[in-house]
Design an enzyme around this catalytic site. Structure first.
Site, PDB file in Angstrom:
ATOM      1  N   ASP A  35      34.301  85.767  94.776  1.00 20.32           N
ATOM      2  CA  ASP A  35      35.158  84.882  95.087  1.00 20.32           C
ATOM      3  C   ASP A  35      33.935  84.407  93.353  1.00 20.32           C
ATOM      4  O   ASP A  35      33.744  84.593  92.775  1.00 20.32           O
ATOM      5  CB  ASP A  35      33.434  84.864  96.003  1.00 20.32           C
ATOM      6  CG  ASP A  35      33.436  83.176  96.564  1.00 20.32           C
ATOM      7  OD1 ASP A  35      34.592  82.534  96.576  1.00 20.32           O
ATOM      8  OD2 ASP A  35      32.514  82.546  96.566  1.00 20.32           O
TER       9      ASP A  35
ATOM     10  N   TYR B 202      34.707  76.342  91.083  1.00 19.33           N
ATOM     11  CA  TYR B 202      36.091  76.234  90.713  1.00 19.33           C
ATOM     12  C   TYR B 202      36.430  75.428  91.309  1.00 19.33           C
ATOM     13  O   TYR B 202      37.673  74.520  91.069  1.00 19.33           O
ATOM     14  CB  TYR B 202      36.832  77.905  91.682  1.00 19.33           C
ATOM     15  CG  TYR B 202      36.089  78.608  90.806  1.00 19.33           C
ATOM     16  CD1 TYR B 202      36.059  78.943  89.856  1.00 19.33           C
ATOM     17  CD2 TYR B 202      37.363  80.188  91.083  1.00 19.33           C
ATOM     18  CE1 TYR B 202      36.098  80.257  89.106  1.00 19.33           C
ATOM     19  CE2 TYR B 202      37.751  81.752  90.280  1.00 19.33           C
ATOM     20  CZ  TYR B 202      36.668  81.432  89.577  1.00 19.33           C
ATOM     21  OH  TYR B 202      36.320  82.663  88.801  1.00 19.33           O
ATOM     22  N   GLY B 203      36.203  74.743  92.443  1.00 18.13           N
ATOM     23  CA  GLY B 203      36.999  73.766  92.846  1.00 18.13           C
ATOM     24  C   GLY B 203      37.246  72.097  92.637  1.00 18.13           C
ATOM     25  O   GLY B 203      37.940  71.567  92.981  1.00 18.13           O
TER      26      GLY B 203
ATOM     27  N   CYS C  47      37.850  83.013  98.672  1.00 17.57           N
ATOM     28  CA  CYS C  47      38.238  82.155  97.595  1.00 17.57           C
ATOM     29  C   CYS C  47      39.289  81.778  98.612  1.00 17.57           C
ATOM     30  O   CYS C  47      40.006  81.566  98.274  1.00 17.57           O
ATOM     31  CB  CYS C  47      37.543  82.172  96.838  1.00 17.57           C
ATOM     32  SG  CYS C  47      37.926  80.645  96.049  1.00 17.57           S
ATOM     33  N   ASN C  48      39.164  80.625  99.126  1.00 15.46           N
ATOM     34  CA  ASN C  48      40.254  79.462  99.273  1.00 15.46           C
ATOM     35  C   ASN C  48      40.864  78.524  97.884  1.00 15.46           C
ATOM     36  O   ASN C  48      42.198  78.910  98.174  1.00 15.46           O
ATOM     37  CB  ASN C  48      39.721  78.384 100.538  1.00 15.46           C
ATOM     38  CG  ASN C  48      39.321  78.731 101.938  1.00 15.46           C
ATOM     39  OD1 ASN C  48      40.027  78.868 102.321  1.00 15.46           O
ATOM     40  ND2 ASN C  48      37.957  78.752 101.876  1.00 15.46           N
ATOM     41  N   THR C  49      39.865  77.912  97.654  1.00 13.78           N
ATOM     42  CA  THR C  49      40.620  78.057  95.990  1.00 13.78           C
ATOM     43  C   THR C  49      41.727  78.928  95.203  1.00 13.78           C
ATOM     44  O   THR C  49      42.267  78.031  94.378  1.00 13.78           O
ATOM     45  CB  THR C  49      39.087  76.998  94.985  1.00 13.78           C
ATOM     46  OG1 THR C  49      38.219  76.224  96.199  1.00 13.78           O
ATOM     47  CG2 THR C  49      39.629  76.938  94.390  1.00 13.78           C
TER      48      THR C  49
ATOM     49  N   CYS D  85      36.235  76.427 103.383  1.00 17.00           N
ATOM     50  CA  CYS D  85      35.507  76.656 101.951  1.00 17.00           C
ATOM     51  C   CYS D  85      34.861  77.968 102.083  1.00 17.00           C
ATOM     52  O   CYS D  85      34.162  77.807 103.207  1.00 17.00           O
ATOM     53  CB  CYS D  85      35.354  75.786 100.760  1.00 17.00           C
ATOM     54  SG  CYS D  85      34.135  76.278  99.422  1.00 17.00           S
TER      55      CYS D  85
ATOM     56  N   HIS E 108      31.623  78.564 101.086  1.00 21.72           N
ATOM     57  CA  HIS E 108      30.233  78.566 100.984  1.00 21.72           C
ATOM     58  C   HIS E 108      29.924  77.552 101.888  1.00 21.72           C
ATOM     59  O   HIS E 108      28.673  77.392 102.240  1.00 21.72           O
ATOM     60  CB  HIS E 108      30.302  77.488  98.957  1.00 21.72           C
ATOM     61  CG  HIS E 108      30.579  77.780  98.158  1.00 21.72           C
ATOM     62  ND1 HIS E 108      31.373  79.016  97.688  1.00 21.72           N
ATOM     63  CD2 HIS E 108      29.380  78.339  97.365  1.00 21.72           C
ATOM     64  CE1 HIS E 108      30.907  79.608  96.386  1.00 21.72           C
ATOM     65  NE2 HIS E 108      29.775  79.251  95.948  1.00 21.72           N
TER      66      HIS E 108
END
Ligand code: DGL
Length: 279
Positions: free
Chosen positions: A7, A39-40, A70-72, A190, A192
Site C-alpha cells: 500500500d 498516492y491519491g 490500495c484502490n489507488t 480506500c 485508509h
C-alpha cells in the site's frame, strides 16, 4: 507460502490484519511506501511508476503472491504489474458492485432502501480514473452512485489521528450540502478509510450500510493461493506462519518506534472492524 501486501502507507494494514486472520499459515511481507504517501493526490503516471518500483523490490525479495491493498495503486498500475511479473497479483477496487446489486433482494424484489443512493468514498485519483468510471458505467444503470473524494483522510490515518472531533469536522465539511439520509450504502473505497468506520457510522443514519472491499480481496487471495498449492504443494506450508516482515519504501523496518506504530494501527483496525465488510 509468502504473501506480499503493498500500500502507499498504513491503509493496507487493514488487509494484512484480515489476511492473517483467514490465512494464518502464510508468512507476510508488508510494504508501505511511507516516503511517497499519499498516492491519491498524485498523477496516474507518478503512482504507476511508484507502484512498479515497489513491486520490483518485492519481486527481488521473493513472494508467491502480491496483494495491492490500495484502490489507488490498483487503478494506476494493476494491469501493468500483471504483465510484468510472474507471480499472481490480487488487486482492489471500490465495492460498487455489491453496493448496487444489494438494493435488489434475492427474490428480485426491491429492498426497503430501494429508493436510496450509494456514496463511494475514495481518493481523488481512484474516482477520476477510467477503471472506476467504467465500473460505475457498467453497474449504475439508474444513476444512484455519487463519488466522494476524501484526500485528507489518508493523512489523518498516517498521523494516527483518530479522535472524533477533527475527523468528524473534516467529514462534515466534505459532505456539506449533501443529504446524508438519502444513502442506503456507503462504500469505503480506500483502505485508509477503514480506520474511521466509527466516524462514518456516526455521520450516517443507523440503517445505512457501510461496506468495504477487504473480505472480497482476502477471499480472492485465498482462491489464488489454492490455485498455487495445486501447482507447488511443497510451498503451501510456510516455515514462518504468521510472521510479518515490514518495509517502508524499500527499508526494512526494525526500530521499535516504527514497529509499534504498525502494531497500534493493526490494533485500531481490530477494534473498529465489523463483520459487515463485503464484496
Ligand atoms: N490506501 C490507498 C487506497 O486504498 C491510497 C491512499 C493514498 O495514498 O492516497 O486507495
Amino acid at each position: 507460502m509468502r504473501v506480499a501486501i503493498f500500500d502507499s502507507g498504513v491503509g493496507g494494514l487493514t488487509v494484512l490484519e484480515d489476511a492473517i486472520r483467514r490465512v494464518p499459515s502464510a508468512d507476510f511481507l508488508y510494504f508501505a511506501d511511507t516516503d511517497n504517501v499519499p498516492y491519491g493526490t498524485k498523477s496516474k503516471e507518478e503512482v504507476r511508476r511508484l507502484t512498479v518500483e515497489a513491486a520490483k523490490f518485492i519481486a527481488d525479495l521473493g513472494t508467491d503472491v502480491l496483494v495491492i491493498a490500495c484502490n489507488t495503486a490498483t487503478s494506476a498500475a494493476a494491469s501493468e504489474l500483471r504483465h510484468r511479473f510472474s507471480f499472481p497479483v490480487v488487486a482492489m477496487e471500490p465495492a460498487v458492485k455489491p453496493a448496487v446489486t444489494r438494493r435488489i433482494s434475492a427474490e428480485g424484489r426491491l429492498s426497503l432502501n430501494a429508493d436510496k443512493r450509494v456514496l463511494v468514498a475514495a481518493t481523488p485519483l481512484t474516482l477520476r480514473e477510467e477503471k472506476f468510471q467504467r465500473l460505475v458505467a457498467s453497474l449504475d444503470t439508474e444513476g444512484i452512485v455519487d463519488p466522494l473524494p476524501l484526500p485528507e483522510l489518508v493523512d489523518f490515518a498516517e498521523r494516527l489521528e483518530f479522535s472524533d472531533s477533527p475527523v468528524l469536522s473534516y467529514l462534515r465539511k466534505a459532505t456539506i450540502g449533501q443529504d446524508l439520509r438519502t444513502y442506503s450504502t456507503v462504500v469505503l473505497g480506500c483502505t485508509h478509510f477503514l480506520f474511521f468506520r466509527p466516524q462514518f457510522r456516526s455521520l450516517f443514519p443507523p440503517d445505512t450500510e457501510i461496506i468495504d472491499g477487504n473480505e472480497g480481496t482476502v477471499s480472492q487471495l485465498i482462491r489464488t493461493m489454492e490455485g498455487l498449492k495445486g501447482i507447488n504443494r511443497e510451498r503451501s506450508v510456510s516455515p514462518f506462519p504468521g510472521r510479518v516482515l515490514y518495509f517502508e519504501s524499500m527499508r526494512p523496518v526494525t526500530d521499535s518506534v516504527a514497529l509499534d506504530r504498525f502494531r497500534r494501527l493493526r490494533e485500531r483496525y481490530s477494534l473498529v472492524r465489523e463483520g459487515s465488510s463485503l464484496s
